[in-house]
Design an enzyme around this catalytic site. Structure first.
Site, short mmCIF file in Angstrom:
data_model
loop_
_atom_site.label_atom_id
_atom_site.label_comp_id
_atom_site.label_asym_id
_atom_site.label_seq_id
_atom_site.Cartn_x
_atom_site.Cartn_y
_atom_site.Cartn_z
N ASN A 1 13.14 9.56 -24.29
CA ASN A 1 13.70 9.54 -22.94
C ASN A 1 14.67 10.69 -22.80
OD1 ASN A 1 12.71 6.91 -21.61
ND2 ASN A 1 13.27 6.33 -23.71
N GLU A 2 14.15 11.78 -22.31
CA GLU A 2 14.93 13.02 -22.22
C GLU A 2 15.88 12.94 -21.02
OE1 GLU A 2 14.98 14.88 -24.62
OE2 GLU A 2 13.02 15.51 -25.38
N PRO A 3 16.87 13.87 -20.94
CA PRO A 3 17.80 13.87 -19.82
C PRO A 3 17.08 13.77 -18.47
CG PRO A 3 18.48 15.45 -21.44
CD PRO A 3 17.18 14.91 -21.92
#
Ligand code: F6R
Length: 640
Positions: free
Chosen positions: A171-173
């Site tokens: 879950n990236e930025p």
């Protein structure tokens, strides 16, 4: 019985004054090994409790370097303590998209290699996102993955690592706090971090399937692991910062049963650790005083001798002033302390009063071993000091701990093989090497023994060229080729008695007065850390020998980062000419120039990075009000 980790959750958050800035419960342990064993115990207790209740135990699992030792311990418990996984259902967080299960870089492969192949989990209870689902089917596939988790009652326990982007899972930025399992584009930093295992960033997949933040947050219990200095900045942001989509791990601040488990390096930047005087009253020993004064001087951009009572009082240090009297006296003491770290005589200055010098004057001629994890860290990290030790007449030995063969590119190896072939066209061996290299697939991780030998030899010859340039005799250069490194892949073996024996027998033969070694803790699974562990174990074994009473150990840092100013015990200044000599010595390591294979996210060549770092250390000293040098190499003494 509750595990130690679980017990402390009720004791800590919001209760102690020094956790004032912290929004997530966290515990720091001396080492990742010790911490991993405790986390594994918590998981094992949960599995056993569920077994007693005749219930299933649903685990959310992570991959990457962080959980490796937890899995190792679970496997040990299965083998030695009858821990069964028959009632366990697992869901892995993520998988690279486009990744086949059989690929050694797949998370499927990772999980089987580290855990599933060694325990009695039922294959049908293992769930890992399938990286080969077609684009058309992916949405339904992700919905089904979510449903499957819900159907078994949700995750009882979720194990996490954290990426430098603040990702959990992938879950990236930008990820939403309610996100579910889906396909995601990986951030550039994440791809850089994965590059070593893929032999270059160009081979790292761009997408992955990942459980969402919402999926993770529904777990009844979450433990996030963070090891090493690489994680320290993101850990501070996550634990102390505001909740933000820019750092997805901050969403865990809203989960009421989460613990971050860290080693000392990962938690080093928390306010409580880095600047404890801001959150509690302190017992001011000399090292804490220096840490505080250096911090204050940096913060206010003032030389130490110009700090005032007001500066101390308005920055949480009135207690220190009360103890010390006035800023004036404290400033002078700390200024002198830093001043006394500086020496142009790293082996000690013969016949000088050494009461305030970092090294002893006697014996005037010392026997020195420089341990270098790879064949080049010696000149990269301490080339100037190495040069001085030789010129000042000490008996210097260099010991390259590993062969460094993995960091030689196939193109470089082919170049040398072809030169050799032109000189010796009949050589069958060389022809075989050339064939192997020409036919090698990009991601084929394992080189043939002959190719490894060639790569090792390239690094050996480069090292000898560099040490000869500095004036060291070949007989004082030792290639230990520690076996733990010789797997032919990036994943290394464990340290064994053979590794330690090679270290102790060299120490025993030379009986050194000084040992220099890489005190690099940035990556807990990196080669530098293992080489340091090997030294620490070796030192334990030889510490009772008589000659060890006279042996001092100095730690330098590798190409990536430097000691904090307050940690430095010896600062060796370099003149501009010595900086150039050091640069030339580094140039002999040609296979490591131009597009090094494992460069990390700093694309500058080693010599540029290290010159910059040595220059900055000198600038820092100058900013404290000390003399203005061109460059400084820094060392910390290790007391064993
Ligand atoms: C792995 C995963 C990632 C990693 C993170 C840290 O399944 O989902 O979030 O936990 O990238 O990786 P390491 O542990 O290698 O530092």
């Amino acid at each position: 019985m509750m595990s130690d980790i679980k017990k402390t959750i009720y004791q800590s958050i919001g209760k102690f004054e020094d956790t004032r800035f912290e929004k997530i419960h966290n515990i720091t342990y001396q080492s990742s090994q010790e911490a991993s064993v405790l986390v594994a115990q918590e998981i094992a207790q949960l599995i056993r409790k569920k077994q007693q209740e005749k219930a299933i135990c649903v685990l959310g699992l992570a991959t990457g370097s962080s959980p490796v030792k937890v899995y190792e311990e679970l496997v040990r418990m299965h083998r030695e303590e009858e821990l069964s996984f028959k009632n366990v259902i697992t869901f892995n967080l993520d998988e690279y998209y486009g990744m086949d299960k059989s690929n050694i870089q797949s998370y499927f492969y990772f999980m089987h290699e580290h855990l599933f192949n060694h325990v009695d989990i039922l294959p049908e209870n293992i769930n890992i996102p399938d990286g080969t689902v077609t684009a058309k089917n992916i949405l339904q596939y992700c919905i089904d993955y979510e449903m499957k988790i819900k159907k078994v009652g949700g995750l009882d326990f979720q194990l996490l690592g954290i990426g430098r982007t603040g990702h959990i899972g992938f879950n990236e930025p930008g990820s939403h706090f309610n996100s579910e399992t889906r396909i995601i584009t990986l951030d550039h930093i994440t791809r850089i971090d994965a590059a070593p295992s893929f032999f270059g960033i160009e081979n790292v997949p761009r997408k992955a399937i990942t459980m969402g933040i919402g999926t993770v947050k529904n777990a009844k219990r979450i433990v996030l692991l963070a090891w090493g200095a690489n994680k320290t900045i993101i850990i501070k942001k996550t634990i102390e910062g505001e909740i933000s989509a820019n750092v997805p791990a901050t969403y865990l601040q809203h989960h009421n049963n989460t613990t971050f488990v860290m080693d000392k390096e990962a938690s080093a930047k928390l306010t409580r650790v880095k600047t404890p005087w801001l959150v509690r009253s302190c017992i001011w020993d000399t090292s804490l005083k220096l840490q505080a004064v250096v911090w204050l001087s940096n913060l206010l951009k003032k030389p130490i001798l110009k700090l005032t009572d007001k500066d101390y009082n308005t920055n949480g240090m009135s207690g220190l002033l009360m103890q010390e009297g006035a800023a004036y006296d404290l400033n002078i003491k700390m200024f002198n302390k830093l001043q006394n770290t500086i020496t142009g005589w790293p082996g000690g200055k013969p016949f000088a009063d050494d009461a305030k010098r970092p090294e002893r004057a006697n014996p005037a001629k010392k026997r020195v071993i420089i341990f270098s994890p790879h064949p080049d860290d010696d000149v990269i990290s301490m080339g100037g000091t190495f040069d001085r030790l030789l010129r000042q007449g000490h008996e210097v030995h260099v010991a390259y701990q590993t062969s460094g063969n993995i960091a030689v590119s196939d193109e470089e190896a082919l170049k040398f093989a072809e030169v050799s072939k032109e000189i010796n066209s009949d050589s069958k061996k060389v022809s075989e090497i050339i064939d192997f290299l020409k036919n090698k697939k990009r991601n084929d991780a394992i080189d043939s023994l002959e190719v490894r030998h060639l790569k090792r030899t390239i690094r050996k010859r480069e090292s000898l060229a560099a040490t000869r340039y500095l004036g060291l005799s070949d007989k004082n250069v030792h290639f230990l080729n520690l076996p733990f490194y010789e797997t032919g892949t990036i994943k290394k073996g464990n340290l064994s008695n053979k590794d330690i024996h090679l270290m102790t027998s060299l120490i025993d033969t030379i009986k050194p007065h000084q040992i220099y070694a890489a005190g690099d803790l940035a990556d807990p699974h990196g080669t530098h850390k293992v080489c340091l562990d090997a030294l620490f174990i070796a030192l334990k074994e030889v510490k009772d020998k008589k000659y060890m009473n006279d042996c001092w150990v100095w730690l330098y840092r590798g190409a990536w980062h430097e000691w904090e100013s307050y940690e430095i015990d010896m600062a060796v200044p370099l003149s501009p000419d010595q900086v150039l000599r050091k640069r030339h010595a580094i140039f002999y390591h040609q296979s490591q120039k131009d597009g090094v294979m494992y460069q990390g996210d700093d694309s500058r060549e080693f010599w540029v990075r290290v010159e910059d770092r040595n220059r900055l250390t000198a600038v820092k000293y100058n900013d404290f009000g000390l003399a203005d040098y061109a460059a400084i190499e820094a060392f910390k003494r290790y007391h064993f």
